[in-house]
Design a protein around this motif. Structure first.
Motif, mmCIF file in Angstrom:
data_model
loop_
_atom_site.group_PDB
_atom_site.id
_atom_site.type_symbol
_atom_site.label_atom_id
_atom_site.label_comp_id
_atom_site.label_asym_id
_atom_site.label_seq_id
_atom_site.Cartn_x
_atom_site.Cartn_y
_atom_site.Cartn_z
ATOM 1 N N VAL A 34 47.018 77.137 69.956
ATOM 2 C CA VAL A 34 47.974 77.283 71.045
ATOM 3 C C VAL A 34 49.389 77.490 70.515
ATOM 4 O O VAL A 34 50.130 78.347 71.007
ATOM 5 C CB VAL A 34 47.906 76.053 71.986
ATOM 6 C CG1 VAL A 34 49.034 76.076 73.006
ATOM 7 C CG2 VAL A 34 46.552 75.996 72.683
ATOM 8 N N GLU A 35 49.782 76.711 69.510
ATOM 9 C CA GLU A 35 51.154 76.823 69.003
ATOM 10 C C GLU A 35 51.438 78.206 68.423
ATOM 11 O O GLU A 35 52.491 78.798 68.673
ATOM 12 C CB GLU A 35 51.428 75.741 67.949
ATOM 13 C CG GLU A 35 52.880 75.664 67.534
ATOM 14 C CD GLU A 35 53.848 75.488 68.714
ATOM 15 O OE1 GLU A 35 54.896 76.178 68.726
ATOM 16 O OE2 GLU A 35 53.558 74.694 69.619
ATOM 17 N N ARG A 36 50.494 78.744 67.670
ATOM 18 C CA ARG A 36 50.697 80.078 67.095
ATOM 19 C C ARG A 36 50.716 81.140 68.196
ATOM 20 O O ARG A 36 51.446 82.122 68.127
ATOM 21 C CB ARG A 36 49.600 80.377 66.070
ATOM 22 C CG ARG A 36 49.950 81.511 65.122
ATOM 23 C CD ARG A 36 48.965 81.550 63.993
ATOM 24 N NE ARG A 36 49.406 82.457 62.944
ATOM 25 C CZ ARG A 36 48.596 82.986 62.055
ATOM 26 N NH1 ARG A 36 47.316 82.681 62.051
ATOM 27 N NH2 ARG A 36 49.055 83.798 61.133
ATOM 28 N N CYS A 37 49.908 80.932 69.232
ATOM 29 C CA CYS A 37 49.895 81.839 70.376
ATOM 30 C C CYS A 37 51.262 81.813 71.063
ATOM 31 O O CYS A 37 51.841 82.860 71.363
ATOM 32 C CB CYS A 37 48.789 81.421 71.342
ATOM 33 S SG CYS A 37 48.533 82.574 72.691
ATOM 34 N N HIS A 38 51.782 80.614 71.307
ATOM 35 C CA HIS A 38 53.124 80.497 71.908
ATOM 36 C C HIS A 38 54.168 81.160 71.021
ATOM 37 O O HIS A 38 55.068 81.846 71.516
ATOM 38 C CB HIS A 38 53.491 79.032 72.146
ATOM 39 C CG HIS A 38 52.758 78.409 73.279
ATOM 40 N ND1 HIS A 38 52.527 79.032 74.490
ATOM 41 C CD2 HIS A 38 52.198 77.178 73.403
ATOM 42 C CE1 HIS A 38 51.855 78.229 75.292
ATOM 43 N NE2 HIS A 38 51.639 77.087 74.647
ATOM 44 N N ASP A 39 54.065 80.949 69.716
ATOM 45 C CA ASP A 39 55.009 81.554 68.773
ATOM 46 C C ASP A 39 54.974 83.076 68.894
ATOM 47 O O ASP A 39 56.021 83.738 68.915
ATOM 48 C CB ASP A 39 54.671 81.106 67.352
ATOM 49 C CG ASP A 39 55.663 81.596 66.317
ATOM 50 O OD1 ASP A 39 56.866 81.731 66.640
ATOM 51 O OD2 ASP A 39 55.249 81.851 65.171
ATOM 52 N N PHE A 84 54.093 84.952 71.528
ATOM 53 C CA PHE A 84 54.682 85.440 72.775
ATOM 54 C C PHE A 84 56.187 85.163 72.861
ATOM 55 O O PHE A 84 56.913 85.934 73.484
ATOM 56 C CB PHE A 84 53.928 84.882 73.981
ATOM 57 C CG PHE A 84 52.582 85.536 74.143
ATOM 58 C CD1 PHE A 84 52.486 86.875 74.490
ATOM 59 C CD2 PHE A 84 51.419 84.834 73.905
ATOM 60 C CE1 PHE A 84 51.251 87.500 74.612
ATOM 61 C CE2 PHE A 84 50.182 85.451 74.027
ATOM 62 C CZ PHE A 84 50.097 86.782 74.377
ATOM 63 N N ARG A 85 56.658 84.121 72.215
ATOM 64 C CA ARG A 85 58.092 83.824 72.231
ATOM 65 C C ARG A 85 58.878 84.695 71.256
ATOM 66 O O ARG A 85 60.017 85.058 71.525
ATOM 67 C CB ARG A 85 58.328 82.359 71.851
ATOM 68 C CG ARG A 85 58.011 81.369 72.906
ATOM 69 C CD ARG A 85 58.412 79.965 72.452
ATOM 70 N NE ARG A 85 57.752 78.970 73.263
ATOM 71 C CZ ARG A 85 56.945 78.023 72.798
ATOM 72 N NH1 ARG A 85 56.721 77.896 71.512
ATOM 73 N NH2 ARG A 85 56.374 77.171 73.626
#
Length: 195
Positions: free
Chosen positions: A174-179, A181-182
């Protein structure tokens, strides 16, 4: 990051875009051509963000033309277009050398046409000991050729995956996914729902 040998690891992947040329694209239904170009373009951008090396081929460039312009725009990081004169890219020494030079053991295939160049490339790479994945919605062939090509590859042991599935295996959490998209500045194709 979870270690799971069954998942496709970005750190072990090479993305290969095969023969996405205008003269092949016009043989497809417009919807299929648009899908292949948008998926390939997006995966090329994702690969660049994740430091996944890229190999691009175009068949008989003097006759068939170069890779379509929307994809040439994404060829970063020193990626070059290889003039492919065989259907299975593993049968051409210079292209095989480029695959080997990437130092990755998982080759992810996209492009045209599923039942010819993508399938023959997959089989040749399997024969040389590579783990091979084909991105089903980033490949196409006219008429039933797409389905026949996917089945041929599955029967031989190729991993058949979607662009969305590949993205989530590459980012893995999840964290890498958020990274992504951000911070990547890379959108998602309108017809590819990622929630």
């Amino acid at each position: 990051m979870e270690k799971n040998a069954r998942l496709i690891d970005a750190g072990d992947s090479l993305l290969v875009v095969i023969d996405v040329q205008d003269k092949f694209l016009v043989r497809l239904e417009k919807e299929d051509a648009d899908r292949v170009v948008s998926r390939c373009r997006w995966l090329m951008q994702v690969a660049d963000w994740l430091s996944v090396p890229l190999c691009v081929t175009a068949e008989e460039i003097p006759v068939m033309g170069a890779t379509t312009e929307p994809l040439r725009d994404c060829m970063t990081g020193g990626a070059v277009e290889h003039d492919k004169m065989v259907f299975g890219l593993a049968g051409q020494a210079g292209i095989l050398a480029a695959v080997e030079a990437a130092g990755r053991r998982t080759v992810v295939l996209t492009g045209l046409e599923t039942d010819v160049c993508v399938s023959q490339s997959a089989l040749g790479l399997l024969e040389r000991g590579y783990r091979v994945a084909a991105v089903a919605d980033a490949c196409a062939s006219p008429q039933q050729g797409h389905d026949f090509g996917l089945q041929r590859m599955r029967d031989a042991g190729v991993i058949v995956i979607s662009a969305k599935g590949l993205f989530f295996e590459w980012v893995r959490d999840v964290e890498r996914c958020h990274d992504f998209f951000r911070n990547s500045g890379i959108g998602v194709p309108e017809d590819l729902y990622i929630g």
